[in-house]
Design an enzyme around this catalytic site. Structure first.
Site, PDB file in Angstrom:
ATOM      1  N   LYS A  79      -8.019  -2.503  13.001  1.00 55.10           N
ATOM      2  CA  LYS A  79      -6.882  -1.762  13.545  1.00 55.10           C
ATOM      3  C   LYS A  79      -6.456  -2.363  14.820  1.00 55.10           C
ATOM      4  CE  LYS A  79      -5.846   0.805   9.948  1.00 55.10           C
ATOM      5  NZ  LYS A  79      -4.696   0.510   9.045  1.00 55.10           N
TER       6      LYS A  79
ATOM      7  N   TYR B 274     -13.610  -0.446  11.052  1.00 56.08           N
ATOM      8  CA  TYR B 274     -12.267   0.192  11.053  1.00 56.08           C
ATOM      9  C   TYR B 274     -11.476  -0.104  12.600  1.00 56.08           C
ATOM     10  CZ  TYR B 274      -8.323   3.485   9.891  1.00 56.08           C
ATOM     11  OH  TYR B 274      -7.228   3.896   9.591  1.00 56.08           O
ATOM     12  N   SER B 275     -12.214   0.286  13.647  1.00 55.53           N
ATOM     13  CA  SER B 275     -11.415   0.054  14.905  1.00 55.53           C
ATOM     14  C   SER B 275     -11.349  -1.270  15.225  1.00 55.53           C
ATOM     15  CB  SER B 275     -12.373   0.746  16.097  1.00 55.53           C
ATOM     16  OG  SER B 275     -12.423   1.976  15.960  1.00 55.53           O
ATOM     17  N   ALA B 276     -11.924  -2.323  14.846  1.00 57.85           N
ATOM     18  CA  ALA B 276     -11.972  -3.781  14.915  1.00 57.85           C
ATOM     19  C   ALA B 276     -10.783  -4.139  14.229  1.00 57.85           C
ATOM     20  CB  ALA B 276     -13.173  -4.496  14.650  1.00 57.85           C
TER      21      ALA B 276
ATOM     22  N   ARG C 212      -3.272  -1.314  -5.023  1.00 56.13           N
ATOM     23  CA  ARG C 212      -4.539  -1.839  -5.533  1.00 56.13           C
ATOM     24  C   ARG C 212      -4.526  -1.643  -7.113  1.00 56.13           C
ATOM     25  NH1 ARG C 212      -9.564  -0.521  -2.398  1.00 56.13           N
ATOM     26  NH2 ARG C 212      -8.368   1.576  -3.008  1.00 56.13           N
TER      27      ARG C 212
ATOM     28  N   SER D 118      -3.833   2.218  13.938  1.00 59.21           N
ATOM     29  CA  SER D 118      -4.327   3.755  14.198  1.00 59.21           C
ATOM     30  C   SER D 118      -4.907   3.824  15.559  1.00 59.21           C
ATOM     31  CB  SER D 118      -5.749   3.450  13.154  1.00 59.21           C
ATOM     32  OG  SER D 118      -6.437   4.617  13.556  1.00 59.21           O
TER      33      SER D 118
ATOM     34  N   GLY E  75       0.858  -1.196   0.040  1.00 56.95           N
ATOM     35  CA  GLY E  75       0.251  -0.078   0.027  1.00 56.95           C
ATOM     36  C   GLY E  75       0.875   1.267  -0.058  1.00 56.95           C
TER      37      GLY E  75
ATOM     38  N   SER F 106       1.285   3.615  -2.746  1.00 64.06           N
ATOM     39  CA  SER F 106       1.097   4.461  -3.946  1.00 64.06           C
ATOM     40  C   SER F 106       1.003   5.675  -3.489  1.00 64.06           C
ATOM     41  CB  SER F 106       0.118   3.557  -4.690  1.00 64.06           C
ATOM     42  OG  SER F 106      -1.009   3.552  -4.183  1.00 64.06           O
TER      43      SER F 106
END
Ligand code: NDP
Length: 244
Positions: free
Chosen positions: A159, A155-157, A38, A142, A13, A15
């Site tokens: 990270k 997202y929290s899960a 991607r 994060s 990741g 780019s």
């Protein structure tokens, strides 16, 4: 031991945003770069050109980390032939919504890229690195994974999951001289955060500014290049004091 200019850093990741800054920073430190992304070919090509201007080589590889077969096709033989010295796992996406409204697709997309992708990549990279008995792995988590963020249950899960996975991996591979650490950025100015309201968020940040991608890249560079390194299995926050 290899010099930095013979070493390879694999940036997953790389780019745009934070991954781009990490690639450029590690190239400045002398690493040759394998940079994955991607589908944003133009952005990846631009980073490749910038890295080559620094006198380092840059291979760019396009694949979706959430797809095990695509990951194997892009990385499997390459890493088996030549193990990278450094791996930075950086891809991440958001699909924010309150849990009561969150669709199965929003949950799955985020977990697939951010967390399952870690397994998909590391499954191929780990054995070649273990053979070399040296290396550094950096996982980009994060603040949201450390303290939770409303509207980001998915997202929290993902990270927080990365923190657990990286800590467990640190216990598995430390005796082989492979150091694994986690960097947890706060709010960093990239495409991901361009729609966030500064008026709402800045009062929460003691340093009173969003971070730059370079703020994260410098910490990753330290963790990848410092010779006297006894930091292992740790989460390093880069958040301007957002979480203290
Ligand atoms: P960007 O959206 O700017 O860049 C994301 C990078 O990940 C791009 O290189 C993108 O490739 C790649 N990527 C995304 N999905 C996939 C996929 N399925 N397969 C392969 N590559 C993929 O993100 P940021 O630079 O803002 O964030 C980088 C990391 O830092 C993420 O993990 C993010 O969660 C984390 N983070 C970011 C914060 C911020 O405030 N920006 C705060 C805390 C953590 P392509 O260009 O082809 O799309």
């Amino acid at each position: 031991m290899k010099n930095n200019n013979e070493k390879i850093a694999l940036i997953i990741g790389g780019s745009r945003g934070i991954g781009r800054a990490i690639g450029l920073r590690l190239a400045k430190s002398g690493f040759n770069i394998w940079l994955t992304y991607r589908n944003n070919h133009a952005a990846a090509q631009m980073v490749k050109t910038e890295i080559e201007k620094k006198g380092r080589t840059c291979d760019i590889l396009s694949f979706d980390v959430s797809d095990y077969s695509e990951t194997e096709a892009a990385l499997g033989e390459k890493v088996d032939a030549l193990a990278p010295d450094v791996v930075v796992y950086n891809p991440g996406i958001t699909r924010d919504n309150l849990l009561v409204w969150m669709t199965k697709e929003e949950w799955s997309a985020v977990l697939s890229t951010n967390l399952n992708g870690f397994y998909n990549v590391m499954h191929f990279v780990m054995f070649p690195m273990l053979r070399e008995k040296i290396g550094r792995i950096i996982v980009i988590s994060s603040t949201s994974g450390q303290i939770g963020q409303a509207g980001q249950v998915n997202y929290s899960a993902s990270k927080a999951g990365l923190i657990g996975a990286a800590k467990a991996l640190a216990r598995e591979v430390g005796e082989k001289n492979i150091l694994v650490n986690i960097v947890a950025p706060g709010v960093i100015e990239t495409d991901m955060t361009e729609k966030l309201s500064k008026d709402t968020i800045l009062p929460l940040i003691p340093l009173q500014r969003f971070g730059d991608p370079e703020d994260v890249a410098s910490v990753v560079n330290f963790l990848c290049t410092e010779e006297h390194m006894y930091i292992h299995g740790q989460v390093i926050g880069v958040n301007g004091g957002l979480a203290i």
